[in-house]
Each structure stands twice: as structure tokens, then as C-alpha cells.
Enzyme design. Structure first.
Site, PDB file in Angstrom:
ATOM      1  N   ASP A  91       2.977  -2.270   9.165  1.00 40.09           N
ATOM      2  CA  ASP A  91       3.011  -0.921   8.580  1.00 40.09           C
ATOM      3  C   ASP A  91       4.076  -0.857   7.497  1.00 40.09           C
ATOM      4  O   ASP A  91       5.049  -1.598   7.525  1.00 40.09           O
ATOM      5  CB  ASP A  91       3.347   0.122   9.656  1.00 40.09           C
ATOM      6  CG  ASP A  91       2.188   0.342  10.618  1.00 40.09           C
ATOM      7  OD1 ASP A  91       1.079  -0.126  10.305  1.00 40.09           O
ATOM      8  OD2 ASP A  91       2.391   0.966  11.668  1.00 40.09           O
ATOM      9  N   LYS A  92       3.892   0.108   6.607  1.00 35.97           N
ATOM     10  CA  LYS A  92       4.815   0.295   5.480  1.00 35.97           C
ATOM     11  C   LYS A  92       6.286   0.394   5.953  1.00 35.97           C
ATOM     12  O   LYS A  92       7.179  -0.191   5.363  1.00 35.97           O
ATOM     13  CB  LYS A  92       4.402   1.574   4.744  1.00 35.97           C
ATOM     14  CG  LYS A  92       5.267   1.945   3.566  1.00 35.97           C
ATOM     15  CD  LYS A  92       4.777   3.261   2.951  1.00 35.97           C
ATOM     16  CE  LYS A  92       5.856   3.852   2.074  1.00 35.97           C
ATOM     17  NZ  LYS A  92       5.525   5.201   1.618  1.00 35.97           N
TER      18      LYS A  92
END
Length: 299
Positions: A91-92
Site C-alpha cells: 500500500d501507498k
């Protein structure tokens, strides 16, 4: 205007850093990733993924890891290098170990290892509260649902196979949700202090947001800075215990500024010889561990 509040200042630096990563020239981003290289051989390149950098592009995203893979390959090898290939995703907001392959064949081989659960993945997370028991396995299927509130949005949630019968309190099996994916996460508490815990996590399956959902809704210990999964029906900043706020030198009104404390710490890849890849948590994560007195050595 520089905020006086240290936690707010730190978050502003982090936000500025992830914005900066969006604004820099792709060559500069590739240089940053090259500097964060932790391992390479003829098949793979392993980087320490920075906070706030998306893996894939999308609306409003100027820079992402995928886009700079050809440039990074040239910087690491030579001008004739073929682009690097993604093998998995983070995830970012997640930092840490990320494996890139030097060829399509290597990428396919590694993707298959991930798919068939042969890759051992270890994450670290700072969570609110204390899991009970201190070590165990969460095995609850996960499904994506729409949350109907004044701001309707989608999030992942638990789809358990059992529930308590309200009449007699007995456990009854319920019909399986067809769209739910089975999800298994091992967890172990490494340290506890300041109304928080440092957990070591091993996701056995790879469902979207699995660790975040299992910790928040399965164990009741949401990840520090996980504003999305700290409530069910609303999008609101995480509510923090008094002691945690005091140790972080943070006011509750500024809690929304906290980043997500989830780090991909270790990966063991069975490529011929097992390759053990470790990334130390980023500076902001280590700083929070010190402030919260989550000392692994002590516990």
C-alpha cells in the site's frame, strides 16, 4: 509557518516528503529508490519502499514506482538494461521490503511463489491497545462492503463464518459470504507500553488491507495512524488514549496528522537458496518507538 507541535511537525515533514516524491523528476525518484536498494543479484533487486509513494499510477498520481522501473534498471545496470518488473505490491502508506525482478521470467517465478504462499512475509506495526492473547492467529474471512453514512465509502471488513445466537448465546455457523476471501494472519506482541503495542505480523494470505482489518476489527487493536479502520461507520481521525497522546506530545485535535505505522520488515524468498531480506523501519517509525518506550530488547 512551522508548527510548534513536534508530532505535527514530523507529519508535515512526512506529508511534504510524499508530496515531494510526487513532484520530483522521475530520474530523481529513481535515484531515491536506488539509494534505498538493500539487495541485488542477477534475478532480483530489492528496495526499501518510502512512505507515501504509490506502487501504481491513478488519478492525481504523477509519480509511482511502476513508472520509474525502466530508469531504475538503467541506473543499476547499464544503458541497455531491460526494465525491472513488479513482483508484488505494498500500500501507498506501507514502507519496507519490496522485490523487483530483472526479467519477465524471474517476475513470473516470484509472483507464483507469492501466490502459492511460499514467501514468508513479516511486518511490524505499532497498534493501539494490547492484543489478548499476546500471540495467536486471526482466521476470519474478509469482504469489501459499502459503508452507508453521510459520506458513503467502501472498506474491507470481516465476514465471519460464526456468530453468537442472541437467544441462548450459543455459537452458530452462518452461511458463507460468497464474495468473502479467506484471510489468515499470525501475530505476536514484541513490546507493550504507553497504551500501545509493537506487533510482529505474518500474513499467510494476501487479501487487500488484511493486516489492517484483522488488527482493527478482529483483535480490536487498530494500527496507530490508521484512520480508515479505526471506526466502522465514519471517516474520522483515530481517537487516541491520553497516555499515548502525552508520550507522542500530541493533541487529540492533531491526531489526524499521524501517519500509518505499518512496515514490511522481512521477506524470505525461496529462490534456490532462501534469501532473507530485511529493511529497518523508517526514521519516523523508530522515533515513535522511542517516544512510546516500545523497547523490543526490554520485553
Amino acid at each position: 509557518q512551522i508548527p510548534r507541535d513536534p508530532a505535527q511537525r514530523q507529519l508535515r515533514e512526512l506529508t511534504a516528503l510524499s508530496r515531494q516524491l510526487q513532484r520530483v523528476h522521475p530520474n530523481v525518484l529513481a535515484k531515491i529508490l536506488k539509494k534505498g536498494t538493500v539487495y541485488q543479484n542477477e534475478e532480483i533487486v530489492v528496495i526499501n519502499k518510502p512512505y507515501g509513494l504509490p506502487v501504481h499510477g491513478g488519478p492525481g498520481i504523477k509519480n509511482c514506482i511502476t513508472d520509474v522501473l525502466p530508469i531504475l534498471a538503467k541506473m543499476l545496470e547499464n544503458m541497455r538494461a531491460e526494465p525491472l518488473h513488479l513482483c508484488h505490491r505494498l500500500d501507498k502508506e506501507t514502507t519496507g521490503v519490496m522485490v523487483l525482478a530483472r526479467s519477465k521470467e524471474a517476475a513470473e517465478k516470484i509472483r507464483l511463489l507469492f501466490k502459492t504462499r511460499q514467501v514468508e512475509k513479516i511486518y511490524w506495526a505499532i497498534v493501539l491497545g494490547d492484543p489478548d492473547p499476546a500471540e495467536g492467529i486471526v482466521e476470519i474471512p474478509i469482504v469489501e462492503k459499502e459503508v452507508r453514512s453521510h459520506q458513503s465509502h467502501y472498506k474491507m471488513t470481516l465476514a465471519p463464518n460464526y456468530r453468537l445466537c442472541p437467544e441462548d448465546g450459543k455459537v452458530v455457523k452462518i452461511r458463507k459470504n460468497r464474495s468473502a476471501e479467506s484471510a489468515v494472519t499470525r501475530y505476536r506482541r514484541l513490546a507493550g507500553a504507553s497504551a500501545c503495542s509493537l506487533l510482529e505480523l505474518q500474513p499467510i494470505t494476501g487479501v487487500k488491507h488484511q493486516i489492517r482489518v484483522h488488527l482493527a476489527y478482529g483483535l480490536g487493536c487498530p494500527i496507530l495512524g490508521d484512520h480508515k479502520y479505526s471506526h466502522w461507520s465514519k471517516l474520522a481521525p483515530q481517537k487516541l488514549p491520553e497516555l499515548t497522546l502525552r508520550r507522542l506530545k500530541l493533541r487529540q485535535s492533531k491526531a489526524r496528522h499521524l501517519p500509518l505505522y505499518l512496515h514490511a520488515h522481512r521477506l524470505c524468498l525461496p529462490l534456490g537458496q532462501p534469501i532473507d531480506l530485511v529493511c529497518q523501519p523508517p526514521h519516523f517509525f523508530q522515533k515513535a518507538l522511542r517516544k512510546l518506550e516500545l523497547d523490543i530488547a526490554k520485553d
